[in-house]
Design a protein around this motif. Structure first.
Motif, PDB file in Angstrom:
ATOM      1  N   ARG A 100      73.320  67.671  37.497  1.00  0.00           N
ATOM      2  CA  ARG A 100      74.201  68.836  37.592  1.00  0.00           C
ATOM      3  C   ARG A 100      73.333  70.076  37.395  1.00  0.00           C
ATOM      4  NH1 ARG A 100      77.394  69.762  33.866  1.00  0.00           N
ATOM      5  NH2 ARG A 100      79.066  70.747  35.061  1.00  0.00           N
ATOM      6  N   VAL A 101      73.248  70.911  38.439  1.00  0.00           N
ATOM      7  CA  VAL A 101      72.340  72.054  38.434  1.00  0.00           C
ATOM      8  C   VAL A 101      73.127  73.359  38.319  1.00  0.00           C
ATOM      9  CG1 VAL A 101      70.567  73.307  39.718  1.00  0.00           C
ATOM     10  CG2 VAL A 101      70.657  70.794  39.823  1.00  0.00           C
ATOM     11  N   ALA A 102      72.792  74.152  37.311  1.00  0.00           N
ATOM     12  CA  ALA A 102      73.330  75.506  37.188  1.00  0.00           C
ATOM     13  C   ALA A 102      72.404  76.435  37.961  1.00  0.00           C
ATOM     14  CB  ALA A 102      73.404  75.911  35.717  1.00  0.00           C
ATOM     15  N   PHE A 103      72.902  77.036  39.024  1.00  0.00           N
ATOM     16  CA  PHE A 103      72.080  77.868  39.911  1.00  0.00           C
ATOM     17  C   PHE A 103      72.392  79.337  39.661  1.00  0.00           C
ATOM     18  CE2 PHE A 103      70.815  80.089  43.712  1.00  0.00           C
ATOM     19  CZ  PHE A 103      69.702  79.404  44.176  1.00  0.00           C
ATOM     20  N   TYR A 104      71.342  80.140  39.546  1.00  0.00           N
ATOM     21  CA  TYR A 104      71.524  81.572  39.312  1.00  0.00           C
ATOM     22  C   TYR A 104      70.474  82.365  40.069  1.00  0.00           C
ATOM     23  CZ  TYR A 104      71.766  86.094  36.926  1.00  0.00           C
ATOM     24  OH  TYR A 104      71.869  87.435  36.651  1.00  0.00           O
ATOM     25  N   ALA A 105      70.926  83.410  40.784  1.00  0.00           N
ATOM     26  CA  ALA A 105      70.028  84.299  41.524  1.00  0.00           C
ATOM     27  C   ALA A 105      70.268  85.730  41.045  1.00  0.00           C
ATOM     28  CB  ALA A 105      70.276  84.192  43.021  1.00  0.00           C
ATOM     29  N   PRO A 106      69.449  86.239  40.112  1.00  0.00           N
ATOM     30  CA  PRO A 106      69.698  87.560  39.533  1.00  0.00           C
ATOM     31  C   PRO A 106      69.537  88.717  40.505  1.00  0.00           C
ATOM     32  CG  PRO A 106      67.585  86.685  38.782  1.00  0.00           C
ATOM     33  CD  PRO A 106      68.276  85.579  39.501  1.00  0.00           C
ATOM     34  N   MET A 107      68.723  88.546  41.539  1.00  0.00           N
ATOM     35  CA  MET A 107      68.507  89.606  42.527  1.00  0.00           C
ATOM     36  C   MET A 107      69.740  89.782  43.418  1.00  0.00           C
ATOM     37  SD  MET A 107      66.636  91.813  44.245  1.00  0.00           S
ATOM     38  CE  MET A 107      66.390  92.419  45.918  1.00  0.00           C
ATOM     39  N   LYS A 108      70.222  88.686  43.967  1.00  0.00           N
ATOM     40  CA  LYS A 108      71.386  88.724  44.844  1.00  0.00           C
ATOM     41  C   LYS A 108      72.009  87.344  44.908  1.00  0.00           C
ATOM     42  CE  LYS A 108      71.465  91.125  48.741  1.00  0.00           C
ATOM     43  NZ  LYS A 108      71.250  91.520  50.162  1.00  0.00           N
ATOM     44  N   SER A 109      73.274  87.251  44.565  1.00  0.00           N
ATOM     45  CA  SER A 109      73.977  85.972  44.599  1.00  0.00           C
ATOM     46  C   SER A 109      74.006  85.410  46.015  1.00  0.00           C
ATOM     47  CB  SER A 109      75.410  86.160  44.096  1.00  0.00           C
ATOM     48  OG  SER A 109      76.207  85.035  44.415  1.00  0.00           O
ATOM     49  N   PRO A 110      73.987  84.095  46.155  1.00  0.00           N
ATOM     50  CA  PRO A 110      74.159  83.507  47.489  1.00  0.00           C
ATOM     51  C   PRO A 110      75.516  83.834  48.099  1.00  0.00           C
ATOM     52  CG  PRO A 110      74.204  81.820  45.776  1.00  0.00           C
ATOM     53  CD  PRO A 110      73.743  83.073  45.134  1.00  0.00           C
ATOM     54  N   ASN A 111      76.451  84.324  47.285  1.00  0.00           N
ATOM     55  CA  ASN A 111      77.776  84.701  47.780  1.00  0.00           C
ATOM     56  C   ASN A 111      77.885  86.193  48.085  1.00  0.00           C
ATOM     57  OD1 ASN A 111      78.664  82.020  47.308  1.00  0.00           O
ATOM     58  ND2 ASN A 111      78.991  82.498  45.164  1.00  0.00           N
ATOM     59  N   GLU A 131      82.961  74.319  26.144  1.00  0.00           N
ATOM     60  CA  GLU A 131      84.202  73.664  26.552  1.00  0.00           C
ATOM     61  C   GLU A 131      83.997  72.648  27.666  1.00  0.00           C
ATOM     62  OE1 GLU A 131      86.998  74.171  24.997  1.00  0.00           O
ATOM     63  OE2 GLU A 131      86.211  75.762  23.697  1.00  0.00           O
ATOM     64  N   GLU A 132      82.989  72.859  28.503  1.00  0.00           N
ATOM     65  CA  GLU A 132      82.781  72.028  29.688  1.00  0.00           C
ATOM     66  C   GLU A 132      81.491  71.219  29.547  1.00  0.00           C
ATOM     67  OE1 GLU A 132      82.703  74.519  33.113  1.00  0.00           O
ATOM     68  OE2 GLU A 132      84.512  75.638  32.529  1.00  0.00           O
ATOM     69  N   PRO A 133      81.351  70.161  30.371  1.00  0.00           N
ATOM     70  CA  PRO A 133      80.087  69.402  30.368  1.00  0.00           C
ATOM     71  C   PRO A 133      78.912  70.313  30.715  1.00  0.00           C
ATOM     72  CG  PRO A 133      81.787  68.202  31.546  1.00  0.00           C
ATOM     73  CD  PRO A 133      82.361  69.550  31.265  1.00  0.00           C
ATOM     74  N   ARG A 134      77.847  70.167  29.989  1.00  0.00           N
ATOM     75  CA  ARG A 134      76.678  71.023  30.193  1.00  0.00           C
ATOM     76  C   ARG A 134      75.886  70.591  31.422  1.00  0.00           C
ATOM     77  NH1 ARG A 134      74.720  70.870  23.820  1.00  0.00           N
ATOM     78  NH2 ARG A 134      76.637  71.827  22.995  1.00  0.00           N
ATOM     79  N   PRO A 135      75.212  71.547  32.075  1.00  0.00           N
ATOM     80  CA  PRO A 135      74.366  71.166  33.212  1.00  0.00           C
ATOM     81  C   PRO A 135      73.133  70.410  32.734  1.00  0.00           C
ATOM     82  CG  PRO A 135      74.055  73.479  32.685  1.00  0.00           C
ATOM     83  CD  PRO A 135      75.182  72.994  31.815  1.00  0.00           C
ATOM     84  N   ASP A 136      72.509  69.720  33.673  1.00  0.00           N
ATOM     85  CA  ASP A 136      71.265  69.004  33.355  1.00  0.00           C
ATOM     86  C   ASP A 136      70.039  69.890  33.586  1.00  0.00           C
ATOM     87  OD1 ASP A 136      72.551  66.409  32.894  1.00  0.00           O
ATOM     88  OD2 ASP A 136      72.977  66.488  35.051  1.00  0.00           O
ATOM     89  N   LEU A 137      70.245  71.026  34.276  1.00  0.00           N
ATOM     90  CA  LEU A 137      69.110  71.863  34.668  1.00  0.00           C
ATOM     91  C   LEU A 137      69.619  73.258  34.994  1.00  0.00           C
ATOM     92  CD1 LEU A 137      66.050  71.935  35.801  1.00  0.00           C
ATOM     93  CD2 LEU A 137      67.103  71.544  38.021  1.00  0.00           C
ATOM     94  N   TRP A 138      68.861  74.267  34.582  1.00  0.00           N
ATOM     95  CA  TRP A 138      69.132  75.657  35.013  1.00  0.00           C
ATOM     96  C   TRP A 138      68.072  76.019  36.030  1.00  0.00           C
ATOM     97  CZ3 TRP A 138      72.743  79.434  33.044  1.00  0.00           C
ATOM     98  CH2 TRP A 138      72.572  80.716  33.579  1.00  0.00           C
ATOM     99  N   PHE A 139      68.509  76.449  37.215  1.00  0.00           N
ATOM    100  CA  PHE A 139      67.607  76.777  38.322  1.00  0.00           C
ATOM    101  C   PHE A 139      67.778  78.251  38.647  1.00  0.00           C
ATOM    102  CE2 PHE A 139      65.807  77.108  42.468  1.00  0.00           C
ATOM    103  CZ  PHE A 139      65.025  75.989  42.707  1.00  0.00           C
ATOM    104  N   CYS A 140      66.729  79.041  38.416  1.00  0.00           N
ATOM    105  CA  CYS A 140      66.781  80.479  38.675  1.00  0.00           C
ATOM    106  C   CYS A 140      65.933  80.813  39.891  1.00  0.00           C
ATOM    107  CB  CYS A 140      66.279  81.267  37.466  1.00  0.00           C
ATOM    108  SG  CYS A 140      66.200  83.057  37.769  1.00  0.00           S
ATOM    109  N   TYR A 141      66.562  81.482  40.864  1.00  0.00           N
ATOM    110  CA  TYR A 141      65.839  81.888  42.058  1.00  0.00           C
ATOM    111  C   TYR A 141      65.494  83.372  42.030  1.00  0.00           C
ATOM    112  CZ  TYR A 141      64.942  83.524  46.754  1.00  0.00           C
ATOM    113  OH  TYR A 141      64.379  84.156  47.831  1.00  0.00           O
TER     114      TYR A 141
END
Length: 362
Positions: free
Chosen positions: A2-13, A74-84
């Motif tokens: 389970r990967v938590a994905f984060y892009a601080p420059m610009k979200s993929p959305n 409150e929720e299941p934790r991710p297995d990895l934080w991935f920062c782009y």
């Protein structure tokens, strides 16, 4: 995983298209193709144009960090934080903290560090980037330029290489029907590096004005009027196609002859890979990260940085040599479809995350 994905420059959305948004989306698809579950865990954009603007963001950053903490209580934790793409204007203030508190591996992709920025008011944000790089289980670098920069600044940082890639499915679906004299470019119309590239391209085309060529420009942006002004004096030779969808771009590129974009300050340029997937040889500068996406002399020609005459000469050389242009175009398509595809990248990325020595990612 389970990967938590984060892009601080610009979200993929983010609603505005860019290379940064595209690469974020590609990384997510590569992770998913490798079998991982990916969640974009924050839309918070830490990008700031000035140190003063960055300081204004701090209260909102604290609030977002509190939200993320509460989320995983409150929720299941991710297995990895991935920062782009963390860098001095857009650091990741969440991932390193969350990863440490919840004992999960932290990973960066396309992180960059410039010590000179410490002297221009960015020291606090630079510190965040440096600490993130050193904490990371692995820092994934797309270019030799980025790898060398991180290695010089942080010799003990854990680094891995992943070559820039695209999803070639739309290009596999089109049959190239090149017009040998039709030059193509795809780029946003905005200030700084993009405007510099447009200006250089216009100057180069004036040097080969007597050659038989047309130029089709795909793209739009806040400086469209200024870009168009650069190309005044080429009656009937410039086609302004505006912003296009992905499928339309693939089809348009497949009807071009040569891809021309100087690439001033390009991190690497996914548009170069898209053009090559459509069987277009590339003419660009040997600068920044461009050599990471073009095989010099095989899939394109790269000229010395800032040399307008050399750049014009390279375009003219391909316009005047159909056999070489066709051979490069065919090699370019093979290069992307066989070596720089989403499937190839997914396997490489999964290997990095699961098996890189000492990462702690399993």
């Amino acid at each position: 995983m389970r990967v938590a994905f984060y892009a601080p420059m610009k979200s993929p959305n983010h609603p505005v298209p860019s290379g940064d948004r595209l690469m974020a989306r590609l990384l997510i698809r590569a992770l998913q193709l490798a079998g991982h579950q990916v969640e974009v865990v924050s839309e918070f954009r830490t990008h700031a144009a000035t140190p003063e603007a960055a300081a204004v963001l701090e209260p909102a950053i604290s609030a977002e960090l509190a939200r993320l903490r509460a989320k995983w209580q409150e929720e299941p934790r991710p297995d990895l934080w991935f920062c782009y793409h963390p860098y001095y204007k857009s650091p990741d203030p969440f991932g390193p903290v969350i990863s440490a508190e919840f004992a999960i591996p932290y990973v960066t992709a396309e992180a960059s560090y410039a010590a000179k920025r410490d002297r221009t008011g960015w020291a606090a944000r630079q510190k965040r980037v440096g600490e993130a790089v050193m904490q990371a289980a692995v820092n994934i670098c797309f270019t030799e330029r980025d790898r060398a920069g991180l290695s010089a600044a942080f010799p003990q940082a854990r680094l891995a290489a992943l070559k820039p890639f695209i999803d070639p499915v739309l290009f596999e679906a089109v049959r190239p029907a090149p017009d040998p004299s039709r030059l193509m470019t795809v780029a946003m119309m905005r200030a700084a590096d993009k405007m510099e590239s447009y200006a250089m391209l216009a100057k180069a085309l004036r040097l080969i004005e007597k050659r038989p060529w047309t130029l089709a420009v795909i793209g739009d942006g806040p400086m469209r009027r200024e870009v168009e002004a650069l190309f005044v004096g080429f009656p009937g030779r410039i086609e302004w196609l505006g912003e296009q969808g992905e499928a339309e771009i693939a089809g348009l590129l497949a009807r071009g002859g040569i891809y021309v974009w100087p690439g001033c300050g390009e991190a690497y340029g996914l548009a170069y890979l898209e053009a090559q997937a459509a069987s277009l040889p590339v003419v660009a500068q040997q600068t920044a990260g461009v050599p990471a996406v073009v095989e010099v002399g095989v899939t394109g020609l790269l000229t010395p940085e800032g040399d307008v005459a050399a750049y014009a000469g390279a375009i003219a050389a391909l316009l005047g040599n159909g056999q070489k242009r066709d051979a490069m175009g065919q090699a370019a398509r093979r290069f992307v479809l066989e070596e720089r595809s989403l499937a190839t990248a997914a396997r490489a990325l999964d290997e990095i995350l699961r098996h890189s020595a000492g990462t702690g990612v399993r």
